[in-house]
Enzyme design. Sequence first.
Site, PDB file in Angstrom:
ATOM      1  CG  HIS A 243      -2.052   0.917   1.200  1.00  0.00           C
ATOM      2  ND1 HIS A 243      -2.212   1.943   2.113  1.00  0.00           N
ATOM      3  CD2 HIS A 243      -3.106   1.017   0.355  1.00  0.00           C
ATOM      4  CE1 HIS A 243      -3.309   2.612   1.851  1.00  0.00           C
ATOM      5  NE2 HIS A 243      -3.871   2.084   0.784  1.00  0.00           N
ATOM      6  CE  LYS A 245      -1.251   5.111  -1.389  1.00  0.00           C
ATOM      7  NZ  LYS A 245      -1.809   4.443  -0.222  1.00  0.00           N
ATOM      8  CG  ASP A 250      18.628  12.623  -9.556  1.00  0.00           C
ATOM      9  OD1 ASP A 250      18.616  11.586 -10.241  1.00  0.00           O
ATOM     10  OD2 ASP A 250      18.498  13.764 -10.054  1.00  0.00           O
ATOM     11  CG  HIS A 427      -7.594   8.947   0.289  1.00  0.00           C
ATOM     12  ND1 HIS A 427      -6.289   8.822  -0.161  1.00  0.00           N
ATOM     13  CD2 HIS A 427      -8.090   7.688   0.340  1.00  0.00           C
ATOM     14  CE1 HIS A 427      -6.017   7.549  -0.380  1.00  0.00           C
ATOM     15  NE2 HIS A 427      -7.086   6.838  -0.084  1.00  0.00           N
ATOM     16  CE  LYS A 429      -4.145   7.020   2.752  1.00  0.00           C
ATOM     17  NZ  LYS A 429      -5.401   6.406   2.894  1.00  0.00           N
ATOM     18  CG  ASP A 434       0.551  17.687  22.872  1.00  0.00           C
ATOM     19  OD1 ASP A 434      -0.688  17.656  22.935  1.00  0.00           O
ATOM     20  OD2 ASP A 434       1.285  17.084  23.679  1.00  0.00           O
TER      21      ASP A 434
END
Length: 509
Positions: A243, A245, A250, A427, A429, A434
């Site tokens: 899952h 991404k 470089d 969507h 996450k 604090d």
Amino acid sequence: MKNRVVQLLFVFTIAAIMLIFLNKTIIPLSTLIGLLWPITLIGIAFVIFIENRSPQSTLAWFLVLIILPGIGVFMYLLFGRSHWRRRKHLHRSEERRVLFREILAGKSFDLENSLSLNERSTYLTQVIQKFGGGPVANETTTKLLTNGDETFTEILRAIENATHHIHIQYYIYRSDEIGTEIRDALIRKAKSGVIVRFLYDGLGSNKLKKNFLQPMKEVGIEVIEFDSILSPWLLETVNYRNHRKIVIVDGTIGFTGGLNVGDEYLGRSKKFPIWRDSHLKIEGKALFKLQAIFLEDYLYATSRLNTESWNQYMDRAYFPAQGIQQAEGAVQIVASGPSSDDTSIRNALLKIMGSAKKSIWIATPYFIPDQETLTLLRLSALSGVDVRILYPGKGDSIISDQASQSYFTPLLKAGVSIYSYKDGFMHAKIVLVDDEVASIGTANMDIRSFELNYEIIAVLYESKTVLDIKNDFEQDFKDSIGITWAAFQKRSIQKRMLESLMRLISPLL
């Protein structure tokens, strides 16, 4: 989430066809049921007494096996044998640990620098590393990328400026307008001599066709599928998806976060004309760990995970030792998956949230917490911590959406504030604690991300990006509707029953 539903529907369909065929052609229904019950009882015994699962998971599989005799066993063989099927993935992790130490702990790639972090942040970095997180890295800058336009603009700019290599990895990669634009940019760079490696998940990106991938292969791009769904090893891999991404250019610029590649992430979907998401751009020494994670997945998918294969990636071209001297704060990359000794990301997030003194703000499209996470959030709210959960007003899966809402009641009763994002699909996450420590990455606040998927998060300590995350949260709260305890209690009995049913199977999602 859609792919999980597809998996379940596929299994139900095949099993139903098999039952109908057997009943009409070979075995009477009464005889068939008589044959299936002993198999089911064996399956129940296996789940309860041998695998020593969590009570929630045990109950869920127990109900599946009882309600669907025979079919439930087939489902269990595909999706349930987590502890046993992990052996293949754990096998690869034994060698990788030694190799990672050579890369990340070797003198030439030393990340042990003096950090000017406060006591709480310093303590968290040390504990999270013990949990399996990467070394904390200073001399690293980060930039919060809000939504698809900003994210893909930055990624395309980095690709166009590449001089040595481009590493790109996605769970979902679509052959639509933005997918084609990025593919064509990769092809141009490959023609100019840049090394390009393209890694995609076999389930999440199962709609990618040969005619879309072939132009990349023709110019020398190495196109690799992570655990194909057409593999003879399907039973060993179907429930463990990559899952992550990741984009690395470089060894100096990297990206990770919530966005896959597809037009819907730019708000071009009829169902979700507004797609709210967050991504992160990283420059500096934290890329050492990000690069190592990509190479681990890449070498596993190509079946080249051995010392000889690693040697060619141990030079400065892939791990340049250039930090950003003026950078403030620090970054720690945490990855976990079926091959991890423990649920590193879940444990890191629990530790971060458990350190809260003032606030815990969470954004997640899927909220299916384990008991420890649920208890921590309730107790934090009861102790006076400002706990807020930002959740989609409209979900992309009725199963996940109803299962998530089944957890709202105990949270609202404890004083947790839950916001329903009204302008589109949320969507992102993100966890913010604090206004000082934040995590952003690919992991949802659900059991699948914590235990079954290969995931990655970046933990940010005392950096300007943490304040940018706070500002985005505050705007998102304005664009949301607060769910009150009184209003939530007015939902229909049918909806409550649906929530309860979905909650029972939520450990399987």
